[in-house]
Design a protein around this motif. Sequence first.
Motif, PDB file in Angstrom:
ATOM      1  N   LYS A  57      26.609 -16.328  53.662  1.00  0.00           N
ATOM      2  CA  LYS A  57      25.750 -16.261  52.430  1.00  0.00           C
ATOM      3  C   LYS A  57      24.633 -16.902  52.944  1.00  0.00           C
ATOM      4  O   LYS A  57      24.327 -17.985  52.165  1.00  0.00           O
ATOM      5  CB  LYS A  57      26.586 -16.569  51.291  1.00  0.00           C
ATOM      6  N   PRO A  58      23.559 -16.507  53.522  1.00  0.00           N
ATOM      7  CA  PRO A  58      22.313 -17.320  54.017  1.00  0.00           C
ATOM      8  C   PRO A  58      21.491 -17.267  52.820  1.00  0.00           C
ATOM      9  O   PRO A  58      21.184 -16.538  51.895  1.00  0.00           O
ATOM     10  CB  PRO A  58      21.742 -16.459  54.855  1.00  0.00           C
ATOM     11  N   ILE A  59      20.629 -18.575  52.563  1.00  0.00           N
ATOM     12  CA  ILE A  59      19.602 -18.795  51.597  1.00  0.00           C
ATOM     13  C   ILE A  59      18.160 -18.564  52.086  1.00  0.00           C
ATOM     14  O   ILE A  59      17.960 -18.475  53.061  1.00  0.00           O
ATOM     15  CB  ILE A  59      19.749 -20.160  51.073  1.00  0.00           C
ATOM     16  N   SER A  60      17.551 -17.607  51.410  1.00  0.00           N
ATOM     17  CA  SER A  60      16.246 -17.023  51.595  1.00  0.00           C
ATOM     18  C   SER A  60      15.348 -18.175  51.565  1.00  0.00           C
ATOM     19  O   SER A  60      15.247 -18.926  50.488  1.00  0.00           O
ATOM     20  CB  SER A  60      15.880 -15.680  51.089  1.00  0.00           C
ATOM     21  N   ASN A 172      16.651 -24.243  63.574  1.00  0.00           N
ATOM     22  CA  ASN A 172      17.117 -24.792  62.521  1.00  0.00           C
ATOM     23  C   ASN A 172      18.396 -24.657  62.033  1.00  0.00           C
ATOM     24  O   ASN A 172      19.254 -23.590  62.320  1.00  0.00           O
ATOM     25  CB  ASN A 172      16.252 -24.280  61.395  1.00  0.00           C
ATOM     26  N   PRO A 173      19.269 -25.619  61.369  1.00  0.00           N
ATOM     27  CA  PRO A 173      20.555 -25.585  60.964  1.00  0.00           C
ATOM     28  C   PRO A 173      20.652 -24.577  59.784  1.00  0.00           C
ATOM     29  O   PRO A 173      19.656 -24.105  59.142  1.00  0.00           O
ATOM     30  CB  PRO A 173      20.881 -26.993  60.274  1.00  0.00           C
ATOM     31  N   PHE A 174      21.907 -23.985  59.770  1.00  0.00           N
ATOM     32  CA  PHE A 174      22.056 -22.995  58.802  1.00  0.00           C
ATOM     33  C   PHE A 174      21.913 -23.377  57.236  1.00  0.00           C
ATOM     34  O   PHE A 174      22.553 -24.511  57.093  1.00  0.00           O
ATOM     35  CB  PHE A 174      23.600 -22.400  59.129  1.00  0.00           C
ATOM     36  N   GLN A 175      21.396 -22.688  56.403  1.00  0.00           N
ATOM     37  CA  GLN A 175      21.270 -22.953  55.037  1.00  0.00           C
ATOM     38  C   GLN A 175      21.987 -21.845  54.260  1.00  0.00           C
ATOM     39  O   GLN A 175      21.507 -20.536  54.536  1.00  0.00           O
ATOM     40  CB  GLN A 175      20.001 -22.899  54.619  1.00  0.00           C
ATOM     41  N   GLY A 176      23.108 -22.200  53.520  1.00  0.00           N
ATOM     42  CA  GLY A 176      23.914 -21.225  52.720  1.00  0.00           C
ATOM     43  C   GLY A 176      25.403 -21.540  53.095  1.00  0.00           C
ATOM     44  O   GLY A 176      25.761 -22.739  53.386  1.00  0.00           O
ATOM     45  N   ASN A 177      26.309 -20.583  52.795  1.00  0.00           N
ATOM     46  CA  ASN A 177      27.537 -20.511  53.005  1.00  0.00           C
ATOM     47  C   ASN A 177      28.219 -19.823  54.180  1.00  0.00           C
ATOM     48  O   ASN A 177      27.634 -18.722  54.534  1.00  0.00           O
ATOM     49  CB  ASN A 177      28.485 -20.332  51.760  1.00  0.00           C
ATOM     50  N   ILE A 178      29.172 -20.497  54.855  1.00  0.00           N
ATOM     51  CA  ILE A 178      29.736 -19.767  56.233  1.00  0.00           C
ATOM     52  C   ILE A 178      31.204 -19.767  55.623  1.00  0.00           C
ATOM     53  O   ILE A 178      31.925 -20.851  55.351  1.00  0.00           O
ATOM     54  CB  ILE A 178      29.588 -20.336  57.159  1.00  0.00           C
TER      55      ILE A 178
END
Length: 253
Positions: A57-60, A172-178
């Motif tokens: 669930k990535p953040i835009s 860049n590191p992931f932003q959101g949920n995995i």
Amino acid sequence: MALGTKLGVIALSGVSSTPFENVYSLDFDGTDDFLAGGSDFTSLNGISAASFSFWVKPISGGSTLRYVFQIGRDSTGTNSQVECYLYEGNRINVSINTSGVFLRGDISSITYGSWNHLLIALDGSQGSNADKGQIYVNGVNEVNSNNLGGFSTFPNASDELYIGESKTGQYNPFQGNIDEMAIWVGTQLTATDAVNIYNSGAPTNLSSFSTPPTHWWRNGDGDTYPTITDQIGSYNLTMTNMASGDIETDVPT
């Protein structure tokens, strides 16, 4: 956060009828959060086939290029045994060995701010580039370009498995949920498998799948902070720069 609990009977082909519950996922802040193993991840060394399944669930917004996972090779630049990142507005990218050996998918198939399932299915022993790799998003093959001619087997890893970041710090590191990360060692899953694992948007019990994964990290369910337990194999991960509150009740349903 919305509570996303899956408790029901799975009836799709290849999936057990045992009730299955998915309550938690991990929230990554996009700054320095990641999961890492405690030793080099060598399960793929020298083999030709593997598959990777995960929900994101990535953040835009902000930085547009964010890592989902990397198994490093030589800790240098974009060198990796295998890696995947989402490049918002550009592509889904999977690389093997170097950035020049790649598989790319349609980024517009990803809905930012919502849950998406990805299945990456690879086999370097196949005869054509198209057969060597697929990227399924929500059960649909979304590959739009590839250059897998240089892929026959995975190179040897020299680093840990990282989820949400790369060992090299290249992007860049992931932003959101995995949620629900799994790896099949030696198996290239099929289009039918992709549909069954997607399961119309609700995770399934992968341990009872017709071909169970070799490694499966549930990202909160059955875990005790800061350890993310390998539910099938023996390669546990550690939540790094993360707090217990990053285990959230926000899951695909």
